[in-house]
Structures are given as structure tokens and as C-alpha cells.
Enzyme design. Structure first.
Site, PDB file in Angstrom:
ATOM      1  CB  SER A 256      -0.939  -0.060   1.196  1.00  0.00           C
ATOM      2  OG  SER A 256      -2.026   0.758   0.948  1.00  0.00           O
ATOM      3  CE  LYS A 260      -0.003   5.271  -1.730  1.00  0.00           C
ATOM      4  NZ  LYS A 260      -1.052   4.664  -2.456  1.00  0.00           N
ATOM      5  CD1 TRP A 347      -7.978   3.309  -1.458  1.00  0.00           C
ATOM      6  CD2 TRP A 347      -9.678   4.488  -2.277  1.00  0.00           C
ATOM      7  NE1 TRP A 347      -7.850   4.589  -0.985  1.00  0.00           N
ATOM      8  CE2 TRP A 347      -8.889   5.334  -1.476  1.00  0.00           C
ATOM      9  CE3 TRP A 347     -10.811   5.017  -2.910  1.00  0.00           C
ATOM     10  CZ2 TRP A 347      -9.190   6.687  -1.283  1.00  0.00           C
ATOM     11  CZ3 TRP A 347     -11.110   6.362  -2.711  1.00  0.00           C
ATOM     12  CH2 TRP A 347     -10.306   7.178  -1.910  1.00  0.00           C
ATOM     13  CG  HIS A 397      -5.753  -2.375   0.697  1.00  0.00           C
ATOM     14  ND1 HIS A 397      -5.022  -2.051  -0.424  1.00  0.00           N
ATOM     15  CD2 HIS A 397      -5.200  -1.676   1.719  1.00  0.00           C
ATOM     16  CE1 HIS A 397      -4.093  -1.177  -0.087  1.00  0.00           C
ATOM     17  NE2 HIS A 397      -4.166  -0.940   1.203  1.00  0.00           N
TER      18      HIS A 397
HETATM   19  C1  GTR Z   1      -5.318   4.509   2.021  1.00  0.00           C
HETATM   20  C2  GTR Z   1      -4.745   5.372   0.926  1.00  0.00           C
HETATM   21  C3  GTR Z   1      -4.067   4.501  -0.074  1.00  0.00           C
HETATM   22  C4  GTR Z   1      -3.175   3.439   0.554  1.00  0.00           C
HETATM   23  C5  GTR Z   1      -3.698   2.934   1.869  1.00  0.00           C
HETATM   24  C6  GTR Z   1      -2.675   2.211   2.767  1.00  0.00           C
HETATM   25  O1  GTR Z   1      -6.067   5.198   2.926  1.00  0.00           O
HETATM   26  O2  GTR Z   1      -5.800   6.082   0.336  1.00  0.00           O
HETATM   27  O3  GTR Z   1      -3.360   5.292  -1.007  1.00  0.00           O
HETATM   28  O4  GTR Z   1      -1.883   3.865   0.656  1.00  0.00           O
HETATM   29  O5  GTR Z   1      -4.238   3.919   2.646  1.00  0.00           O
HETATM   30  O6  GTR Z   1      -1.519   2.575   2.830  1.00  0.00           O
HETATM   31  O7  GTR Z   1      -3.113   1.276   3.437  1.00  0.00           O
END
Ligand code: GTR
Length: 417
Positions: A256, A260, A347, A397
Site C-alpha cells: 500500500s 509506493k 480503491w 486490500h
Molecule cells: C489509504 C490510501 C491509499 C493506501 C492505503 C494504505 O487510505 O488512500 O493510497 O496507501 O491507505 O496505505 O493502506
């Protein structure tokens, strides 16, 4: 308790999406043209790896630094290492564990971070290693009661949040599997490097660098993602001092927001020989121009401390970005890269994540390597594993045992032959 928090997170996400007008409809993805990987800023065609390395790659690195993640300072700060614990009988004798305190300092101020390592005992000699940040503290990745809390635990811990309890993130760290398959693992809590709140910048390593001025942030100044990427390179510096670690076989895995950071770290630091992005989504592997799921405007609003200020000019204007994320992935070539998605993680735009990996292909082909051949997404649980890898699995996720199985298979392929 866990289900309760799951429900709250889900409700918050639904509300955010409703408020922010998020597109989840493939038919509403705008038509777009991706910036050309193999055309230099002066219009010249890139036809050789030398040209790529000398001309185009530096151009793209410069664009990602100045327009998106901010510039990583060239100056160095001091880092001292202190071994806090070492246990040759960890994991029922299968591994040696080590906890090492990193002390970053600029002479006036210090910031501490804590690295946790497990190294397999069965395999003799040097072993490959997975580097990766955890979200809730090293202690959350294992039930091992000797594992210490993160130095910034008191600052960042959400009160009573179950994820912060010892062992509550073990499902994201397949230590057994990693060790059984002959790999070491090195993890640190990402908050140690930059506690993930805009108001905690003074507690981040960014505040140790020359010129740091909280009142005056340059438009291309690095922020949290840049700092996390920098921190993972500092873990590599430490691994280079470790005789059990094979430094030609270092993989980085990030989930996540850390996916990045892992891609940005991999783009900059060639010591990462495998770079793995797990559900990294917007600002990670997903193509911005698809505007599917989270977008530049949403991420800049919700996380103003992640990207450099220049990046805000692309809010709702993704088509004007001089880069897109296939180019970030291509910066990792000829090293190996793996992108993973989860079916329900809309998402993060699974198709956009896949397409980035696919569109990085021309650079891998320039090196004579195997890229992803088709722009049709592979079926669920059917990983593609050339020099560019990809899978999509069922579920949400998260990082799962299945994801780790694939990363270990990919690493075996590239590190063990
Ligand atoms: C979310 C964010 C994502 C992702 C995620 C995470 O809230 O919108 O870009 O990075 O968090 O890191 O779990």
C-alpha cells in the site's frame, strides 16, 4: 474487536468515496495517451540500453523527484547501529533474530529506529533477504515477546486499536515460510522514519537534514514517501555490514503506501534487485491517467504530507502529468519488479496497477528481458512471472500468505538459479 474496527474502516472508506466522487466504472475511464517511455524530452527516440541509462532514465528520475515524490537530499547524516538483542534460537531454533537500533543524528538532534531481523539457521553461508516496513510496530509482526516496541509507539499508536497489539499483524508477515525457504527478513516500523501524520514532521528524519525549515517547504522538497524510500536504503547500508546477508540478493516488499515507497526506493537505489509492490495503488503502481479509484486530488487532500507540493498542481489534471507510473516501474529495469493486486481493492485500481507493469515492457525488452506480453489481465491466482511479475488474488486490500508464496516463488526464480 477486530471485526468492529474492520467495519468502521469500511464505513469510513464508503463515506469518503461518496463524498469524493470516485469512479469505479471501467466504462468511465477516460481515453488517455501515456507519456512515451522511449522518447527523450528533446524528442529523440531511445533505442539502446546505453541511451536509456545515460539520457532517458535520468530525465524520468528528475521528473518523479521534482513533480511527485520530492528530491532526496544529497547530503548524508550520521547513522550509528547498536545491537539490542541477538537470539540464535528464535522461531523454535529455526532462525537467529536480531534487533538493531539505528541512531540517526545531525550533531544536534537524534532520531531512533528499530530494525528486526530473522535469519535462517538451516541455510549456511549468505542468504537472500526481504526488506520491508511494517505499519504497526515490529512487535505487531510476531508473537515473540522479546520483540520491542517502536520508539515512536507512544506518538502514533491509535488508542485501543487492536492492530497495534503484539502479534496482530502476523498474517502480513509469513516469517515461517520465508525462513523455511531460506530467506532472511528485515523489517522496521515505517513510523520510525517518518511518523505518518503531517503534524509529526518534526519527529521525522527529514528534520535532521540541512536546510530543514518547517515554516518554509520548497515545492520540490521531499515528504514522507521520499523519507520512507530513503530509510529503506539505510536498511540496505546496514545489511551490507552483515556477513550472513547476500547483498546481491536484496528484495524490497512494500504494501500500500509502503508499496509506493518501495517503488520509489527501487527506482533510486539499484541495490534493490527485486522490487515488489503489494496493492500500492494511487501514487504507486496504478496509472494516474485512468482516474479510477483514488486520484491525485483525493490523495493530496487526505495525505498532504506524502508527496511534494508540486504534485498538487495535477489534482484533477492527471493528463497534464509529465510522467505516469509505468515509467516509475521501468526505472527499476533491468532489475526485477513484481506488482500485485487484490480483486476487491478497487480503491487501488487493480487494472491500472497491472497496466503499469505491462506498459513498462518496452524498457525490459530493450534489455532483452521478459516483460508482460498481453494487456489482458491474468486470471485470479494465475501469476505471471517473467522479469516483470504480476498477480491478482481474491480478497481485500492486505498482504496474505498467498502474496508471500508468489514473492518467494519469484525470488527463487531470480535469486536461486
Ligand atoms: C489509504 C490510501 C491509499 C493506501 C492505503 C494504505 O487510505 O488512500 O493510497 O496507501 O491507505 O496505505 O493502506
Amino acid at each position: 474487536m477486530k471485526t468492529y474496527f474492520g467495519l468502521i474502516t469500511w464505513l469510513v472508506t464508503i463515506c469518503l468515496c461518496a463524498q469524493q466522487n470516485v469512479n469505479y466504472d471501467e466504462s468511465k475511464v477516460p481515453a488517455y495517451v501515456l507519456p512515451d517511455l522511449l522518447q527523450a524530452n528533446n524528442g529523440e527516440k531511445i533505442t539502446s540500453t546505453t541511451q536509456w541509462e545515460k539520457q532517458r532514465r535520468p530525465e524520468l528520475l528528475e521528473l518523479f523527484a521534482s513533480q511527485m515524490y520530492g528530491r532526496t537530499p544529497e547530503g548524508k547524516i550520521d547513522v550509528a547501529y547498536e545491537t539490542v538483542t541477538e537470539n540464535p534460537n528464535a522461531m523454535n531454533g529455526k532462525a537467529t533474530s536480531k534487533q538493531v537500533r539505528f541512531i540517526f543524528s545531525n550533531g544536534n538532534k537524534k532520531i531512533e529506529a528499530l530494525l528486526l531481523m530473522y535469519i535462517p539457521n538451516k541455510t549456511k553461508g549468505k542468504v537472500p533477504v526481504f526488506v520491508g516496513y511494517n505499519f504497526k510496530g515490529n512487535h505487531s509482526t510476531t508473537l515473540d515477546t522479546t520483540v520491542l516496541y517502536s520508539p515512536v509507539f507512544h506518538l502514533v499508536k491509535e488508542p485501543d486499536h487492536p492492530d497495534w497489539e503484539r502479534g496482530n499483524q502476523t498474517s502480513r508477515w509469513s516469517y515461517d515460510n520465508i525462513i523455511n525457504r531460506g530467506y532472511a527478513v528485515a523489517t522496521m516500523c515505517y513510523h520510525d522514519i517518518y511518523p505518518d501524520k503531517p503534524e509529526l514532521r518534526d519527529h521525522s528524519i527529514v528534520s535532521l537534514f540541512e536546510g530543514y525549515d518547517p515554516e518554509n517547504i520548497a515545492p520540490d522538497e521531499w515528504q514522507a514517501i521520499g523519507a520512507w524510500a530513503w530509510g529503506s536504503s539505510r536498511i540496505v547500508d546496514f545489511l551490507e555490514t552483515q556477513e550472513r546477508i547476500d547483498c546481491d540478493k536484496i528484495a524490497i516488499m512494500g504494501h500500500s503506501r509502503q508499496g509506493k515507497a518501495a517503488l520509489w526506493a527501487g527506482a533510486q537505489d539499484e541495490r534493490f534487485r527485486i522490487v515488489i509492490s503489494n496493492d500500492s495503488g494511487c501514487g504507486g503502481a496504478a496509472l494516474f491517467r485512468r482516474k479510477f479509484g483514488e486520484t491525485a486530488a483525493i490523495i493530496n487532500k487526505n495525505f498532504p504530507h506524502w508527496f511534494c507540493e508540486n504534485f498538487r498542481q495535477y489534482n484533477d489534471k492527471e493528463e497534464t502529468l509529465p510522467v505516469d507510473q509505468h515509467q516509475l516501474i521501468a526505472l527499476i529495469a533491468p532489475r526485477k519488479v513484481y506488482v500485485a493486486s487484490a480483486q476487491e481493492d478497487l480503491w487501488a485500481d487493480p487494472r491500472g496497477e497491472f497496466l503499469s507493469a505491462y506498459h513498462a515492457g518496452p524498457v525490459y525488452r530493450l534489455y532483452g528481458l521478459t516483460a508482460i506480453e498481453s494487456d489482458g489481465m491474468p486470471d485470479l491466482h494465475k501469476p505471471v512471472m517473467g522479469d516483470v511479475g504480476y498477480h491478482i488474488r481474491t480478497g481485500k486490500h492486505d498482504v496474505t500468505e498467498y502474496d508471500w508464496e508468489c514473492y518467494l516463488d519469484f525470488a527463487d526464480r531470480h535469486f536461486k538459479n
